[in-house]
Scaffold this active site. Structure first.
Site, PDB file in Angstrom:
ATOM      1  N   HIS A  26       0.855  -1.200   0.000  1.00  0.00           N
ATOM      2  CA  HIS A  26       0.000   0.000   0.000  1.00  0.00           C
ATOM      3  C   HIS A  26       0.886   1.243   0.000  1.00  0.00           C
ATOM      4  O   HIS A  26       1.267   1.765   1.046  1.00  0.00           O
ATOM      5  CB  HIS A  26      -0.921  -0.009   1.223  1.00  0.00           C
ATOM      6  CG  HIS A  26      -2.035   0.974   1.146  1.00  0.00           C
ATOM      7  ND1 HIS A  26      -3.370   0.615   1.186  1.00  0.00           N
ATOM      8  CD2 HIS A  26      -2.040   2.323   1.019  1.00  0.00           C
ATOM      9  CE1 HIS A  26      -4.131   1.694   1.088  1.00  0.00           C
ATOM     10  NE2 HIS A  26      -3.332   2.747   0.994  1.00  0.00           N
ATOM     11  N   ASP A  30       1.554   9.079  -6.055  1.00  0.00           N
ATOM     12  CA  ASP A  30       1.519  10.527  -5.870  1.00  0.00           C
ATOM     13  C   ASP A  30       1.739  10.925  -4.417  1.00  0.00           C
ATOM     14  O   ASP A  30       1.672  12.113  -4.078  1.00  0.00           O
ATOM     15  CB  ASP A  30       0.206  11.119  -6.390  1.00  0.00           C
ATOM     16  CG  ASP A  30      -1.029  10.461  -5.793  1.00  0.00           C
ATOM     17  OD1 ASP A  30      -0.894   9.424  -5.127  1.00  0.00           O
ATOM     18  OD2 ASP A  30      -2.140  10.989  -6.008  1.00  0.00           O
ATOM     19  N   GLY A 187      -9.684   7.750  -2.265  1.00  0.00           N
ATOM     20  CA  GLY A 187     -10.291   9.070  -2.145  1.00  0.00           C
ATOM     21  C   GLY A 187     -11.181   9.147  -0.916  1.00  0.00           C
ATOM     22  O   GLY A 187     -11.128   8.290  -0.029  1.00  0.00           O
ATOM     23  N   HIS A 214      -9.873   0.646  -0.438  1.00  0.00           N
ATOM     24  CA  HIS A 214      -9.694   1.482   0.743  1.00  0.00           C
ATOM     25  C   HIS A 214     -10.961   1.405   1.584  1.00  0.00           C
ATOM     26  O   HIS A 214     -12.051   1.756   1.127  1.00  0.00           O
ATOM     27  CB  HIS A 214      -9.466   2.941   0.326  1.00  0.00           C
ATOM     28  CG  HIS A 214      -8.057   3.267  -0.036  1.00  0.00           C
ATOM     29  ND1 HIS A 214      -7.478   2.845  -1.211  1.00  0.00           N
ATOM     30  CD2 HIS A 214      -7.117   3.999   0.622  1.00  0.00           C
ATOM     31  CE1 HIS A 214      -6.230   3.294  -1.262  1.00  0.00           C
ATOM     32  NE2 HIS A 214      -5.987   4.005  -0.166  1.00  0.00           N
ATOM     33  N   GLU A 217     -10.803   3.259   7.099  1.00  0.00           N
ATOM     34  CA  GLU A 217      -9.842   4.310   7.425  1.00  0.00           C
ATOM     35  C   GLU A 217     -10.609   5.537   7.924  1.00  0.00           C
ATOM     36  O   GLU A 217     -10.560   5.889   9.098  1.00  0.00           O
ATOM     37  CB  GLU A 217      -8.984   4.664   6.212  1.00  0.00           C
ATOM     38  CG  GLU A 217      -7.937   5.739   6.492  1.00  0.00           C
ATOM     39  CD  GLU A 217      -7.221   6.209   5.234  1.00  0.00           C
ATOM     40  OE1 GLU A 217      -6.155   6.836   5.388  1.00  0.00           O
ATOM     41  OE2 GLU A 217      -7.732   5.984   4.123  1.00  0.00           O
ATOM     42  N   ASP A 314       1.714   3.942   2.984  1.00  0.00           N
ATOM     43  CA  ASP A 314       0.634   4.760   2.431  1.00  0.00           C
ATOM     44  C   ASP A 314       1.193   5.869   1.556  1.00  0.00           C
ATOM     45  O   ASP A 314       1.137   5.790   0.336  1.00  0.00           O
ATOM     46  CB  ASP A 314      -0.250   5.322   3.541  1.00  0.00           C
ATOM     47  CG  ASP A 314      -1.584   5.834   3.033  1.00  0.00           C
ATOM     48  OD1 ASP A 314      -1.989   5.435   1.909  1.00  0.00           O
ATOM     49  OD2 ASP A 314      -2.237   6.606   3.735  1.00  0.00           O
TER      50      ASP A 314
END
Length: 373
Positions: A26, A30, A187, A214, A217, A314
């Protein structure tokens, strides 16, 4: 190559965590830019950054990301994606990414990114994927020239708040023979459930392309349920709030009884990997229900209960971290030793989106590497 990463030793030993073989599941493309590269790319396209000093820029990102809110955390990506809108920018960032993972002892990594966020300067979705793959291959070649070996797979990500899930899923399947190993949605999690992308997930299931989602979280158990049911997720991106489905009861101050709820039981019994990212989970407030320090992270609870926990970064830029550093932080917090760190890497190898034979070879490499440490 990038500057030499900080060195971390296992407490009481001469074993360097840096040198242990690692698997990264993970890690956002970017979210892993070198500040110096950002400055160079921004200058070439006329993009203003908060500062043009590399050290100051790295500090700025870490400070801005340490907000306790995933929404605020995500705002920092305006600058990183801003310099990744051309073929040259994507290729350069991907090459750096691979080199930096290899310098940290990673032997297999999956890099996730959302092509739909990199079209502002005229690239098509396919051209963007090809540019990243070009950079990955250049990075692998560069690493080989330094006497090391690394393998990288792309995870193509769709943004959960957008309406391009099926289109991006089709993109991922088109490039499965050109570096793509799986699919993800990312996102803003809260308010954008996995069921919104059900058409994409149905298509991916028909095409047998593996999926990670995802979940758990910025939202809780309902999000995880959606990832498992609607997304058919084989892994949970973060998944840390699965601990909300774990009940701990202490009797007479001595005996402790632990009960798993149905979601947690399902995830544990089927060995669905949790892509836990300790520093990031602290920064975004994902573990606020348990505390705000590393010792409060439910990582160890989940590990001791037999969940397939993995350790991840991450976003290395935003968390100012490496996979080695994350392992060191957990070791300091919970007293882990080399055997524990090996389990985390074997868990990741078992959960990666590679064919069985390749996962077995990766497992053998990890075992051999730890034996030599």
């Amino acid at each position: 190559m990038n500057t030499t990463p900080s060195r971390y030793l296992l407490p009481g030993t001469t074993t360097s965590i840096n040198d242990l073989p690692k698997v990264s599941l993970h890690d956002h493309l970017d979210g892993g830019l070198r500040p110096a590269t950002m400055i160079e790319l921004a200058d070439s396209i006329g993009l203003d950054l908060p500062t043009t000093d590399a050290a100051e820029l790295g500090t700025w990102f870490a400070k801005q990301a340490d907000s306790g809110s995933l929404v605020d955390y995500l705002k920092t990506f305006e600058f990183t994606t801003g310099v990744m809108q051309t073929r040259e920018g994507l290729t350069r960032v991907a090459r750096d990414f691979v080199e930096d993972l290899a310098a940290d002892g990673v032997i297999y990594g999956e890099v996730r990114w959302a092509p739909e966020q990199h079209l502002a300067r005229g690239l098509t979705l396919d051209e963007a994927v090809e540019a990243v793959q070009e950079g990955i291959e250049a990075g692998i070649e560069s690493v080989a020239g330094e006497g090391s070996h690394i393998r990288i797979g792309q995870l193509i990500t769709a943004m959960r708040h957008a309406d391009r899930g099926l289109e991006v899923a089709e993109l991922a399947v088109r490039h499965r023979g050109n570096g793509v190993v799986g699919f993800d949605i990312a996102g803003a999690e809260l308010g954008f459930p996995a069921r919104n992308q059900r058409a994409a997930f149905d298509y991916l299931a028909q095409e047998f392309l593996p999926v990670t989602v995802h979940a758990g979280e910025a939202d809780g158990l309902d999000s995880i349920r959606g990832a498992l049911f609607d997304g058919r997720a084989l892994r949970l991106g973060h998944g840390v709030r699965l601990a909300e489905d774990v009940t701990i009861e202490r009797v007479d101050g001595e005996n402790t009884f632990v009960t798993l709820g149905p979601v947690a039981q399902w995830v544990r019994d089927r060995e669905i990997a949790l892509e836990l990212s300790p520093s990031s989970n602290l920064q975004t407030g994902a573990i606020s229900a348990w505390g705000d320090e590393m010792i409060d992270h439910p990582f160890d609870l989940l590990y001791q209960l037999g969940f397939r926990v993995t350790v991840n970064t991450d976003n290395r830029l935003m968390s100012k971290t490496t996979l080695t550093r994350e392992l060191a932080l957990l070791t300091d917090a919970f007293g882990y030793d080399a055997d524990d760190l090996e389990v985390f890497q074997l868990n990741a190898a078992a959960a990666c989106f590679l064919p069985l034979e390749d996962r077995e070879a990766l497992t053998d490499a990890i075992i051999a590497g730890f034996a030599q440490a």
